[in-house]
Design a protein around this motif. Structure first.
Motif: not given
Length: 376
Positions: A80-86, A92-101, A128-133, A136-140
């Motif tokens: 669907e090409g939605d917002v805040n896609r993983f 992204a600079r900050v790998p965390v985002a709220g839908l309503r925001a 959120a994307v759990l990332r390092i280096g 991405s190693w996980g998602q919440i």
């Protein structure tokens, strides 16, 4: 944005608990219990991801949600090409985002909200994307019920501060060798076919065998009597999205069986003679060394030069030959080899090759049952 002393204390406790967790599902359990104290939520999904492709894999922890919505959730994400896609959050600079925001408090702009969240009485998602280096190693996914306040900047800051520590711990699980358990011979390639609606229409016996060896995951019951895990659905949907030109990248994930053996799951869409998209074919098979080596190496934080030298060692080249091949001094090669040995925790070339490449492919005559039931 600065966090509060309470949030800082909870974050410290969470990271300490995550560091002691013996596996990914235990990490998700410990992290969720502590995160909820400072970032309240009513439902959640914690997922491991393939660091090479960023796609969901196993294990998965689900809290206060039923399994039947998985296909709807990933349909919105991938088709669907939605917002805040993983996919976008991972870069992204900050790998965390709220839908309503992200929607200016107009969540109905999101197909995820309309098709998945609103029917389930959910009003906001913080993902959120759990990332390092760079991987991405996980998602919440954290959800709040209708009537609750939206996730705000303070919530985002707390979760953002956990991205690297949790990703580092998830990454540390990759090198663990499989557990040899006596039993049956490994299966051949498993094949599953999904129609354009994501419905399983066919599966061979090898696919059934592979799925029996996978740790418990949220699954959809099918007409074939075969529960299909969410990570298979999402991989099949990625293949269809790529074929439709809605996404890019491989529809491919690596994951471990209950006995720790590495498997690869990859998907592609078939086409008819006139070019019309047909079923999505998903294959599950034992992963080749080339599939897993990048993950194992990433887990040890080897530099590009250390990786190059490690590859030459695996080919059996001597220090002199490596120096000549890479146009560097033998002294430099020895320094790099010493650094690699320290990072990987070995003392010889044979141990290095075994730990990075061989240990993960010892035959498992039978994979044991090590179920990690999700919470719903």
């Amino acid at each position: 944005m600065a966090t509060t002393p309470t949030a800082d204390r909870a974050r410290g406790e969470l990271i300490a608990a995550a560091t002691e967790a013996p596996d990914a599902l235990s990490l998700f359990d410990a992290a969720s219990t502590r995160l909820r104290r400072v970032v309240p939520y009513d439902a959640a999904v914690w997922r491991a991801t393939d660091p090479i492709t960023g796609l969901m894999t196993a294990p998965i922890r689900v809290e206060n949600l039923s399994d039947e919505g998985c296909a709807v959730y990933w349909g919105s994400e991938l088709l669907e090409g939605d917002v805040n896609r993983f996919h976008d959050l991972a870069r992204a600079r900050v790998p965390v985002a709220g839908l309503r925001a992200a929607t200016g408090d107009l969540p109905r702009r999101s197909s995820l909200y309309r098709q998945f969240m609103q029917p389930r009485g959910l009003s906001d998602e913080l993902r959120a994307v759990l990332r390092i280096g760079g991987r991405s190693w996980g998602q919440i996914s954290l959800f709040r019920a209708a009537g609750a306040r939206a996730f705000d900047a303070a919530d985002t800051a707390v979760v953002d501060s956990l991205s690297i520590p949790l990703a580092r711990r998830l990454r540390s699980f990759a090198p663990a060798p499989p557990t040899a358990v006596p039993g049956a011979a490994p299966a051949g390639p498993g094949l599953l076919l999904f129609d354009e609606h994501g419905t399983l229409i066919s599966a061979n016996d090898d696919a059934r065998h592979h799925l029996e060896q996978i740790p418990a995951s949220p699954s959809t019951t099918t007409a074939l009597g075969l529960p299909v895990p969410a990570w298979i659905h999402s991989t099949a949907l990625r293949a269809r999205a790529v074929a439709d030109g809605l996404d890019r990248g491989p529809a491919r994930i690596r994951m471990r069986s209950s006995g720790g053996l590495w498997l690869v799951c990859h998907a592609s869409c078939l086409r008819s003679a006139d070019g019309t998209l047909g079923p999505a074919a998903v294959v599950i098979e034992t992963a080749a060394v080339s599939e897993v080596a990048p993950m194992i190496i990433a887990a040890y934080e080897l530099s590009t030069r250390e990786l190059e030298i490690t590859e030459q060692i695996s080919r059996g080249l001597s220090t002199h030959e490596i120096a000549a091949f890479m146009s560097i001094s033998q002294h430099t090669v020895r320094d790099h080899i010493k650094a690699v040995f320290e990072k990987v925790g070995v003392s010889s070339r044979g141990e290095l090759v075994a730990k990075l490449f061989t240990d993960h492919y010892e035959p498992l005559t039978r994979t044991g049952t090590d179920r990690h039931d999700h919470h719903s």
